[in-house]
Write a protein that holds these residues in place. Structure first.
Motif, PDB file in Angstrom:
ATOM      1  N   GLU A  49       0.824  -1.209   0.000  1.00  0.00           N
ATOM      2  CA  GLU A  49       0.000   0.000   0.000  1.00  0.00           C
ATOM      3  C   GLU A  49       0.855   1.253   0.000  1.00  0.00           C
ATOM      4  O   GLU A  49       1.847   1.345   0.722  1.00  0.00           O
ATOM      5  N   LEU A  50       0.433   2.214  -0.814  1.00  0.00           N
ATOM      6  CA  LEU A  50       0.969   3.569  -0.798  1.00  0.00           C
ATOM      7  C   LEU A  50      -0.150   4.438  -0.233  1.00  0.00           C
ATOM      8  O   LEU A  50      -1.255   4.465  -0.778  1.00  0.00           O
ATOM      9  N   HIS A  51       0.128   5.127   0.862  1.00  0.00           N
ATOM     10  CA  HIS A  51      -0.935   5.803   1.602  1.00  0.00           C
ATOM     11  C   HIS A  51      -0.639   7.288   1.771  1.00  0.00           C
ATOM     12  O   HIS A  51       0.457   7.672   2.183  1.00  0.00           O
ATOM     13  N   ILE A  52      -1.626   8.117   1.421  1.00  0.00           N
ATOM     14  CA  ILE A  52      -1.516   9.567   1.560  1.00  0.00           C
ATOM     15  C   ILE A  52      -2.792  10.067   2.224  1.00  0.00           C
ATOM     16  O   ILE A  52      -3.897   9.767   1.763  1.00  0.00           O
ATOM     17  N   ARG A  53      -2.640  10.831   3.291  1.00  0.00           N
ATOM     18  CA  ARG A  53      -3.804  11.430   3.949  1.00  0.00           C
ATOM     19  C   ARG A  53      -3.379  12.761   4.547  1.00  0.00           C
ATOM     20  O   ARG A  53      -2.491  12.804   5.401  1.00  0.00           O
ATOM     21  N   ALA A  54      -3.998  13.836   4.092  1.00  0.00           N
ATOM     22  CA  ALA A  54      -3.591  15.160   4.553  1.00  0.00           C
ATOM     23  C   ALA A  54      -4.786  16.100   4.615  1.00  0.00           C
ATOM     24  O   ALA A  54      -5.518  16.237   3.632  1.00  0.00           O
ATOM     25  N   PHE A  55      -4.969  16.727   5.765  1.00  0.00           N
ATOM     26  CA  PHE A  55      -6.037  17.692   5.952  1.00  0.00           C
ATOM     27  C   PHE A  55      -5.464  19.031   6.405  1.00  0.00           C
ATOM     28  O   PHE A  55      -4.530  19.081   7.203  1.00  0.00           O
ATOM     29  N   ILE A  56      -6.056  20.104   5.884  1.00  0.00           N
ATOM     30  CA  ILE A  56      -5.753  21.462   6.326  1.00  0.00           C
ATOM     31  C   ILE A  56      -7.026  22.000   6.961  1.00  0.00           C
ATOM     32  O   ILE A  56      -8.049  22.179   6.273  1.00  0.00           O
ATOM     33  N   ALA A  57      -7.001  22.212   8.263  1.00  0.00           N
ATOM     34  CA  ALA A  57      -8.202  22.660   8.980  1.00  0.00           C
ATOM     35  C   ALA A  57      -8.587  24.071   8.563  1.00  0.00           C
ATOM     36  O   ALA A  57      -7.740  24.909   8.240  1.00  0.00           O
ATOM     37  N   ALA A  58      -9.881  24.343   8.576  1.00  0.00           N
ATOM     38  CA  ALA A  58     -10.360  25.693   8.286  1.00  0.00           C
ATOM     39  C   ALA A  58      -9.917  26.642   9.397  1.00  0.00           C
ATOM     40  O   ALA A  58      -9.931  26.284  10.580  1.00  0.00           O
ATOM     41  N   GLY A  59      -9.534  27.840   9.003  1.00  0.00           N
ATOM     42  CA  GLY A  59      -9.131  28.845   9.968  1.00  0.00           C
ATOM     43  C   GLY A  59     -10.208  29.896  10.163  1.00  0.00           C
ATOM     44  O   GLY A  59     -11.341  29.744   9.693  1.00  0.00           O
ATOM     45  N   ALA A  60      -9.841  30.952  10.831  1.00  0.00           N
ATOM     46  CA  ALA A  60     -10.778  32.054  11.041  1.00  0.00           C
ATOM     47  C   ALA A  60     -10.929  32.843   9.741  1.00  0.00           C
ATOM     48  O   ALA A  60     -10.023  32.873   8.903  1.00  0.00           O
ATOM     49  N   PRO A  61     -12.071  33.489   9.543  1.00  0.00           N
ATOM     50  CA  PRO A  61     -12.276  34.295   8.324  1.00  0.00           C
ATOM     51  C   PRO A  61     -11.231  35.406   8.200  1.00  0.00           C
ATOM     52  O   PRO A  61     -10.738  35.926   9.200  1.00  0.00           O
TER      53      PRO A  61
END
Length: 254
Positions: A49-61
């Motif tokens: 398996e080649l695995h990629i998981r990346a999240f960028i959380a929402a910030g303030a307006p």
């Protein structure tokens, strides 16, 4: 290039010229070289398996005007998948020696959530979050997921998992890097985790090294870090992910 067909056109027109792809910037570091060397040595055994998981959380307006191209099929050929995962795919597929041969993709994507729509232009119609399962030759699987302006905490993982071990990688240029080799080759010891590489490898790597490599490729008449053929693999995976998500069906990759 916005799709695989355009990459194929570039290959046809290249002739004796040298063509480079900027998606290889995150492999232009000593840490990526060390990881690639370990994979090519066979230490991980047959890859699973080649695995990629990346999240960028929402910030303030903010008061910043959102760019109209960011999540637009018309202007950018897609959203977070085209913006960011060209680098993710180049990094993991490249470290794995470009051995992955994709055959089928099943995927889903979602637009920016309503409460965070101020981060994107009103006419945005592409993905802010996608997830995909890509089956390759010899039973190797690629799982890739990314999200921006996400309603979840920011986190990331890039991994290559084989029958005899695994590599836990760090792609982004955030200073200190650490590559962990999970060695499962010994039945007596079980799986033992060791640090393969550690340190700040920003200096001399990334974009400057990628440009230097391209100049040397021109002088030496060789392919650069990422060739158009490598880019075609990335583009075919990207096209298939979008085709599957839009159709709701698994898509075969030629």
């Amino acid at each position: 290039a916005r799709n695989a067909r355009e990459v194929e056109t570039m290959i046809e027109r290249r002739g004796e010229l040298i063509a480079g792809c900027f998606s290889g910037r995150y492999r232009a570091y000593d840490s990526a070289d060390a990881a690639t060397e370990l994979v090519l040595s066979g230490a991980l055994g047959h890859l699973r398996e080649l695995h990629i998981r990346a999240f960028i959380a929402a910030g303030a307006p903010t008061d910043a005007e959102p760019p109209p191209w960011r999540e637009s099929f018309a202007m950018n050929a897609g959203g977070i998948l085209t913006n960011w995962s060209c680098y993710d795919l180049d990094y993991v597929l490249g470290v794995a020696g470009w051995s992955f041969r994709p055959r089928m993709a099943l995927a889903q994507f979602w637009p920016c959530a309503e409460q965070f729509r101020h981060f994107v232009a009103p006419e945005s119609d592409a993905d802010a979050h996608f997830t995909a399962f890509v089956l390759g030759d010899d039973g190797v699987v690629l799982t890739v997921e990314r999200g921006e302006f996400a309603a979840t905490a920011g986190r990331s993982a890039w991994e290559i998992i084989g029958e005899r071990g695994a590599l836990r990688l760090s792609m982004l240029t955030t200073g200190e890097r650490e590559i962990i080799h999970d060695d499962g080759s010994s039945s007596a010891e079980g799986t033992v985790s060791r640090t393969l590489g550690q340190g700040d490898d920003r200096a001399g790597g990334g974009n400057p090294r990628l440009i230097e490599d391209f100049a040397l490729a021109v002088r030496e008449g060789r392919p650069p870090i990422t060739s158009l053929e490598n880019s075609l693999t990335i583009a075919k995976i990207t096209d298939a992910i979008y085709a599957s998500a839009l159709s709701g069906k698994a898509v075969t990759i030629d």
